[in-house]
Design a protein around this motif. Sequence first.
Motif, PDB file in Angstrom:
ATOM      1  N   ILE A   1       0.772  -1.070  -0.100  1.00  0.00           N
ATOM      2  CA  ILE A   1      -0.165   0.415  -0.310  1.00  0.00           C
ATOM      3  C   ILE A   1       0.635   0.979   0.294  1.00  0.00           C
ATOM      4  O   ILE A   1       0.782   2.320  -0.254  1.00  0.00           O
ATOM      5  CB  ILE A   1      -0.882   0.230   1.193  1.00  0.00           C
ATOM      6  CG1 ILE A   1      -1.782  -1.174   1.432  1.00  0.00           C
ATOM      7  CG2 ILE A   1      -1.650   1.332   1.776  1.00  0.00           C
ATOM      8  CD1 ILE A   1      -2.915  -1.499   2.343  1.00  0.00           C
ATOM      9  N   LEU A   2       2.300   1.686   0.565  1.00  0.00           N
ATOM     10  CA  LEU A   2       3.191   2.626   0.673  1.00  0.00           C
ATOM     11  C   LEU A   2       3.539   2.590  -0.563  1.00  0.00           C
ATOM     12  O   LEU A   2       3.380   3.629  -0.816  1.00  0.00           O
ATOM     13  CB  LEU A   2       4.205   1.998   2.117  1.00  0.00           C
ATOM     14  CG  LEU A   2       5.214   3.208   2.541  1.00  0.00           C
ATOM     15  CD1 LEU A   2       4.720   4.636   2.443  1.00  0.00           C
ATOM     16  CD2 LEU A   2       6.183   2.513   2.247  1.00  0.00           C
ATOM     17  N   VAL A   3       3.784   1.311  -1.372  1.00  0.00           N
ATOM     18  CA  VAL A   3       4.767   1.578  -3.008  1.00  0.00           C
ATOM     19  C   VAL A   3       3.504   2.330  -3.668  1.00  0.00           C
ATOM     20  O   VAL A   3       3.586   3.234  -4.427  1.00  0.00           O
ATOM     21  CB  VAL A   3       4.981   0.371  -2.971  1.00  0.00           C
ATOM     22  CG1 VAL A   3       5.691   0.636  -4.334  1.00  0.00           C
ATOM     23  CG2 VAL A   3       6.234  -0.140  -2.006  1.00  0.00           C
ATOM     24  N   GLY A   4       2.276   1.524  -3.580  1.00  0.00           N
ATOM     25  CA  GLY A   4       1.205   2.205  -4.101  1.00  0.00           C
ATOM     26  C   GLY A   4       0.959   3.907  -4.057  1.00  0.00           C
ATOM     27  O   GLY A   4       0.244   3.875  -5.011  1.00  0.00           O
ATOM     28  N   LEU A   5       0.874   4.064  -2.732  1.00  0.00           N
ATOM     29  CA  LEU A   5       0.330   5.625  -2.687  1.00  0.00           C
ATOM     30  C   LEU A   5       1.700   6.126  -2.665  1.00  0.00           C
ATOM     31  O   LEU A   5       1.362   7.256  -3.438  1.00  0.00           O
ATOM     32  CB  LEU A   5      -0.023   5.972  -0.991  1.00  0.00           C
ATOM     33  CG  LEU A   5      -1.247   4.952  -0.742  1.00  0.00           C
ATOM     34  CD1 LEU A   5      -1.051   5.107   0.721  1.00  0.00           C
ATOM     35  CD2 LEU A   5      -2.410   5.813  -0.795  1.00  0.00           C
ATOM     36  N   GLY A   6       2.404   5.848  -3.120  1.00  0.00           N
ATOM     37  CA  GLY A   6       4.326   6.645  -3.519  1.00  0.00           C
ATOM     38  C   GLY A   6       3.396   6.220  -4.845  1.00  0.00           C
ATOM     39  O   GLY A   6       4.156   7.756  -5.428  1.00  0.00           O
ATOM     40  N   LEU A   7       3.130   5.146  -5.666  1.00  0.00           N
ATOM     41  CA  LEU A   7       3.094   5.955  -7.014  1.00  0.00           C
ATOM     42  C   LEU A   7       2.580   6.445  -7.445  1.00  0.00           C
ATOM     43  O   LEU A   7       2.565   7.919  -8.899  1.00  0.00           O
ATOM     44  CB  LEU A   7       3.287   4.251  -7.868  1.00  0.00           C
ATOM     45  CG  LEU A   7       4.498   3.671  -7.594  1.00  0.00           C
ATOM     46  CD1 LEU A   7       3.470   2.019  -8.377  1.00  0.00           C
ATOM     47  CD2 LEU A   7       5.142   4.216  -8.429  1.00  0.00           C
ATOM     48  N   ILE A   8       0.961   6.293  -6.911  1.00  0.00           N
ATOM     49  CA  ILE A   8      -0.090   7.233  -7.588  1.00  0.00           C
ATOM     50  C   ILE A   8       0.815   9.294  -6.123  1.00  0.00           C
ATOM     51  O   ILE A   8       0.536  10.016  -8.043  1.00  0.00           O
ATOM     52  CB  ILE A   8      -1.233   7.038  -6.079  1.00  0.00           C
ATOM     53  CG1 ILE A   8      -1.778   5.831  -6.664  1.00  0.00           C
ATOM     54  CG2 ILE A   8      -2.298   8.765  -6.331  1.00  0.00           C
ATOM     55  CD1 ILE A   8      -2.791   5.124  -5.538  1.00  0.00           C
ATOM     56  N   GLY A   9       0.994   8.982  -5.671  1.00  0.00           N
ATOM     57  CA  GLY A   9       1.650  10.615  -5.732  1.00  0.00           C
ATOM     58  C   GLY A   9       2.759  11.439  -6.719  1.00  0.00           C
ATOM     59  O   GLY A   9       2.743  11.889  -7.029  1.00  0.00           O
ATOM     60  N   LEU A  10       3.602  10.421  -7.596  1.00  0.00           N
ATOM     61  CA  LEU A  10       4.609  10.476  -7.889  1.00  0.00           C
ATOM     62  C   LEU A  10       3.412  10.744  -9.835  1.00  0.00           C
ATOM     63  O   LEU A  10       3.993  12.341  -9.973  1.00  0.00           O
ATOM     64  CB  LEU A  10       5.483   9.275  -8.334  1.00  0.00           C
ATOM     65  CG  LEU A  10       6.296   9.569  -9.532  1.00  0.00           C
ATOM     66  CD1 LEU A  10       7.379  10.277  -9.598  1.00  0.00           C
ATOM     67  CD2 LEU A  10       7.519   8.507  -9.852  1.00  0.00           C
ATOM     68  N   LEU A  11       2.659  10.276  -9.919  1.00  0.00           N
ATOM     69  CA  LEU A  11       1.426  10.314 -10.952  1.00  0.00           C
ATOM     70  C   LEU A  11       0.866  11.813 -10.418  1.00  0.00           C
ATOM     71  O   LEU A  11       0.884  12.716 -11.759  1.00  0.00           O
ATOM     72  CB  LEU A  11       0.853   9.011 -11.353  1.00  0.00           C
ATOM     73  CG  LEU A  11       1.583   8.257 -11.249  1.00  0.00           C
ATOM     74  CD1 LEU A  11      -0.077   6.833 -11.646  1.00  0.00           C
ATOM     75  CD2 LEU A  11       2.015   8.209 -12.961  1.00  0.00           C
ATOM     76  N   MET A  12       0.682  11.880  -9.505  1.00  0.00           N
ATOM     77  CA  MET A  12       0.032  13.251  -9.359  1.00  0.00           C
ATOM     78  C   MET A  12       0.992  14.707  -9.889  1.00  0.00           C
ATOM     79  O   MET A  12       0.349  15.669 -10.040  1.00  0.00           O
ATOM     80  CB  MET A  12      -0.173  13.298  -7.499  1.00  0.00           C
ATOM     81  CG  MET A  12      -1.537  12.487  -7.855  1.00  0.00           C
ATOM     82  SD  MET A  12      -2.145  12.678  -5.925  1.00  0.00           S
ATOM     83  CE  MET A  12      -2.886  13.760  -5.344  1.00  0.00           C
ATOM     84  N   ARG A  13       2.237  14.178  -9.027  1.00  0.00           N
ATOM     85  CA  ARG A  13       3.386  15.503  -9.371  1.00  0.00           C
ATOM     86  C   ARG A  13       3.263  15.949 -10.609  1.00  0.00           C
ATOM     87  O   ARG A  13       3.923  16.892 -11.335  1.00  0.00           O
ATOM     88  CB  ARG A  13       4.325  15.073  -8.611  1.00  0.00           C
ATOM     89  CG  ARG A  13       5.333  16.005  -7.975  1.00  0.00           C
ATOM     90  CD  ARG A  13       6.372  15.852  -6.798  1.00  0.00           C
ATOM     91  NE  ARG A  13       7.405  16.701  -7.668  1.00  0.00           N
ATOM     92  CZ  ARG A  13       8.923  17.093  -6.543  1.00  0.00           C
ATOM     93  NH1 ARG A  13       8.752  15.935  -5.987  1.00  0.00           N
ATOM     94  NH2 ARG A  13       8.958  17.877  -6.444  1.00  0.00           N
ATOM     95  N   ARG A  14       3.713  14.770 -11.152  1.00  0.00           N
ATOM     96  CA  ARG A  14       4.176  14.710 -13.070  1.00  0.00           C
ATOM     97  C   ARG A  14       2.614  15.280 -13.293  1.00  0.00           C
ATOM     98  O   ARG A  14       3.037  15.949 -15.016  1.00  0.00           O
ATOM     99  CB  ARG A  14       3.730  13.357 -13.354  1.00  0.00           C
ATOM    100  CG  ARG A  14       5.290  12.734 -12.983  1.00  0.00           C
ATOM    101  CD  ARG A  14       6.531  13.249 -13.797  1.00  0.00           C
ATOM    102  NE  ARG A  14       8.128  12.516 -13.557  1.00  0.00           N
ATOM    103  CZ  ARG A  14       8.940  12.825 -13.678  1.00  0.00           C
ATOM    104  NH1 ARG A  14       9.512  14.040 -14.050  1.00  0.00           N
ATOM    105  NH2 ARG A  14       9.999  12.138 -13.429  1.00  0.00           N
ATOM    106  N   ALA A  15       1.812  14.802 -13.400  1.00  0.00           N
ATOM    107  CA  ALA A  15       0.400  16.014 -14.085  1.00  0.00           C
ATOM    108  C   ALA A  15       0.035  17.290 -13.181  1.00  0.00           C
ATOM    109  O   ALA A  15      -0.840  17.392 -13.429  1.00  0.00           O
ATOM    110  CB  ALA A  15      -0.987  14.632 -13.447  1.00  0.00           C
ATOM    111  N   ASP A  16       0.460  18.266 -12.530  1.00  0.00           N
ATOM    112  CA  ASP A  16       0.363  18.597 -11.666  1.00  0.00           C
ATOM    113  C   ASP A  16      -0.510  19.348 -11.012  1.00  0.00           C
ATOM    114  O   ASP A  16      -1.106  19.697 -11.145  1.00  0.00           O
ATOM    115  CB  ASP A  16       0.793  19.612 -12.668  1.00  0.00           C
ATOM    116  CG  ASP A  16       1.001  21.188 -11.891  1.00  0.00           C
ATOM    117  OD1 ASP A  16       1.823  21.223 -10.784  1.00  0.00           O
ATOM    118  OD2 ASP A  16       1.157  22.643 -12.846  1.00  0.00           O
TER     119      ASP A  16
END
Length: 226
Positions: free
Chosen positions: A143-158
Amino acid sequence: MPTFLSYSLEKRLSRRRHEFGRGAIEGVAGPEAANNAAAAGVLVPLLTIGLPTSATAAVILTAFQSYGLQPGPQLFTESGDLVWALIASLYIGDVMLLVLNLPLVRLWARLLTIPAYGIYAGVLVFATLGTFAAGGTTTDLLILVGLGLIGLLMRRADVPAAPAVVGLILAPPAEQQLRRALALSGGDWGILVSGPFTVALWIVAILALLAPAVVAMRRRGAADDD
């Protein structure tokens, strides 16, 4: 929450938005000032009505209850010495911060020279240790890794991450209070709009949700007109 909200507001008001995330002074000073203000501000609802509004306040509330103390209006009369000692400790803490920060300001400034990847690695290590210590299962780590990937995608998408973090913090107590309200009303959802105060709160919440979209549409229309 104050830290994220302050950062978002500073970024919105600044004329140098492109510098945020790259060392903009507004993105450092604003959230830090908000964090320091909230650290003492959480004691107001905690001591007066027994409502913890942060993790630190929750720990203090647990300590109070372990000694048989219930924060509230009666706490000032029944345990006034403890309350004023707690308030005095805040002043002592401010003096200690002043004594420590002024001589060591150069040392704290040198921390900014640490490469970003070193900070990210340290945060990842401590986050992983904390997650494993809290749950101790592989599912928690996934879950930690999944949330981290979601956060990365959110940052990429601004896409700002602050609303998501605020939602994660406020969702559990909101769900608990909703269950309590439904339990008191026997499952009647009408209790959520049973009085003028609750209706006013719903209106304010709806306006808060719609206001950013309306403002963005107006700005877009003004830009098209120009």
